[in-house]
Every structure is written in structure tokens, then in C-alpha cells.
Design an enzyme around this catalytic site. Structure first.
Site, PDB file in Angstrom:
ATOM      1  N   CYS A 168       0.846  -1.197   0.000  1.00  0.00           N
ATOM      2  CA  CYS A 168       0.000   0.000   0.000  1.00  0.00           C
ATOM      3  C   CYS A 168       0.876   1.240   0.000  1.00  0.00           C
ATOM      4  O   CYS A 168       1.981   1.242   0.559  1.00  0.00           O
ATOM      5  CB  CYS A 168      -0.888   0.048   1.248  1.00  0.00           C
ATOM      6  SG  CYS A 168      -2.103  -1.270   1.384  1.00  0.00           S
ATOM      7  N   ASP A 169       0.373   2.290  -0.620  1.00  0.00           N
ATOM      8  CA  ASP A 169       1.054   3.574  -0.553  1.00  0.00           C
ATOM      9  C   ASP A 169       0.025   4.682  -0.743  1.00  0.00           C
ATOM     10  O   ASP A 169      -0.940   4.516  -1.505  1.00  0.00           O
ATOM     11  CB  ASP A 169       2.141   3.702  -1.613  1.00  0.00           C
ATOM     12  CG  ASP A 169       3.057   4.888  -1.330  1.00  0.00           C
ATOM     13  OD1 ASP A 169       4.000   4.707  -0.538  1.00  0.00           O
ATOM     14  OD2 ASP A 169       2.825   5.984  -1.867  1.00  0.00           O
ATOM     15  N   SER A 170       0.221   5.782  -0.035  1.00  0.00           N
ATOM     16  CA  SER A 170      -0.732   6.888  -0.092  1.00  0.00           C
ATOM     17  C   SER A 170      -0.072   8.155  -0.617  1.00  0.00           C
ATOM     18  O   SER A 170       1.069   8.466  -0.276  1.00  0.00           O
ATOM     19  CB  SER A 170      -1.322   7.156   1.299  1.00  0.00           C
ATOM     20  OG  SER A 170      -2.035   6.032   1.777  1.00  0.00           O
TER      21      SER A 170
END
Length: 229
Positions: free
Chosen positions: A91-93
């Protein structure tokens, strides 16, 4: 897992899900959802990964950047071998304001500048999710116990900020909380006091959408209940 779920991981001590992240917020979301997992941190150079992608494909949108980095993290952990027998979630934001992407501020000076630009306005937090089926070969049958599927999706939510004073911004930044958060804010900590509204999945703002994870499991022949502890 249910009686009709996919084969168990090859390593007895390894849960079916491996999270390619050290984020306490993502870990908390999974725990609160009753999901068993193990966190294995990737060694991805995010700046280099984005630069390489832009050299090959041109400018990336904030959402594309989030998905690219989520994929890079999942692939790095899957390639390391420690996640054999599991499905790996990266995941990455990335926060977007006026079409410009913002990652982690890292320094107090940058975080203060960000908050002064964001207050009273609305931006979009994009969280990329990438899932890799890294279940190991079945030793008895010699057949692959997984599907080999690798799939991703982005969950986005609009965030409307209040108007904290300069003094409040300075006090918030001094806590250190926003320095390692995309966009320099959280909604599950002190930063919640300065957020007026979230339109979309609030879990995506924290960094991991459980409903998105559920959708990504489907092509692997798994359901979210297979991950419940």
C-alpha cells in the site's frame, strides 16, 4: 480460514496475508477488521521508483503514483522469499491538492507549509493497493497452490480541512505526528481535530481500504473471511 478456503501457507507460522508496510495505521485497520497478518517491510527507494517510471512513461498522476509505489513494495517483499506461502499486500498513499501530489513532509518546516496551504480547502487522498498471490508450491502434488494473480486498485477520498490557527498548526507539527504521513495529516490521531469532512472510504485516508482488499482477493479465489483470525 473456512473449510473451503485456499490452501494454508507453506510456513506454519506465517498468516495467509503479509503486509508490505510498517505503517501502524494500516496494521491497526487490519487488526480491527479481525484479519491475521504479518508485516514485512520492503526496501523500495520510492524516489528512484517514481523517477524511473516517469522516465519511461512520462508524468504520473497522484493516483498512478500511489499505485506504482504500492506495487513496488508488494513485489519487493514477494521477491524476497520470506512471504512464500502468503498473499502480499503493498500500500502507498499520496495526497493531491490542486492536481499536485504530496507525500510525507519529513520535516517540520515542510509540514507547516503544507498545513497553511491546506487549511479551509479540500484535497484528495489516494491509497494504492497491490496484491500478489505468492502462495507456495504444494510439496505433495507439486502443483502451485496459488493462482499467480497480481492485481491492484486505488481507493480515493476527498478530505476537507478546517482552519487551524498558525499556533495550532505549529503545536500539531511539533508532536511529530504528521511528519511521516502522506499530506502531513492523519484522521485517526491529533489531526482529526482539524478535518471537517471526509467523502469516501475513511480507511483509505488512514492508508488501507478493507473493502478494496476484499475486491482484490476475489480473482485469487479468496474471500475476506479467509483472512479472519
Amino acid at each position: 480460514m473456512t473449510e473451503n478456503s485456499a490452501p494454508v501457507p507453506a510456513t506454519a507460522d506465517l498468516p495467509l496475508l503479509v503486509l508490505a508496510s510498517k505503517s501502524p495505521g494500516r496494521a491497526r485497520i487490519l487488526r480491527d477488521a479481525g484479519i491475521a497478518f504479518e508485516a514485512l517491510v520492503s526496501d523500495v527507494d520510492e524516489t528512484a521508483a517514481v523517477a524511473d517510471a516517469e522516465q519511461r512513461f512520462g508524468d504520473l498522476s497522484p493516483a498512478d503514483t500511489a499505485l506504482l509505489l504500492a506495487r513496488a513494495k508488494a513485489e519487493a517483499v514477494a521477491a524476497g522469499g520470506d512471504a512464500d506461502g502468503a498473499v502480499v499486500l503493498g500500500c502507498d498513499s499520496v495526497f493531491e491538492l490542486d492536481g499536485v501530489p504530496y507525500g510525507k513532509p519529513y520535516t517540520e518546516e515542510v509540514a507547516v507549509e503544507r498545513w497553511r496551504a491546506m487549511r479551509g480547502r479540500t484535497g484528495v487522498l489516494h491509497t494504492g493497493h497491490w496484491l500478489i498471490d505468492d502462495r507456495a508450491t504444494d510439496d505433495e502434488s507439486g502443483e502451485d497452490a496459488g493462482t499467480g494473480v497480481t492485481v491492484g486498485a486505488v481507493a480515493s477520498a476527498a478530505v476537507t480541512f478546517g482552519r487551524p490557527s498558525d499556533e495550532e498548526i505549529a503545536a500539531y507539527v511539533a508532536t511529530g505526528e504528521p511528519l511521516h504521513c502522506a499530506g502531513a495529516f492523519t484522521i485517526d490521531g491529533r489531526g482529526a481535530a482539524f478535518i471537517e469532512r471526509v467523502e469516501g472510504d475513511p480507511h483509505a485516508v488512514v492508508g488501507l481500504s478493507i473493502s478494496t482488499l476484499r475486491d482484490l482477493l476475489d480473482p485469487m479465489g479468496l474471500t475476506i473471511t479467509d483472512l479472519w483470525s
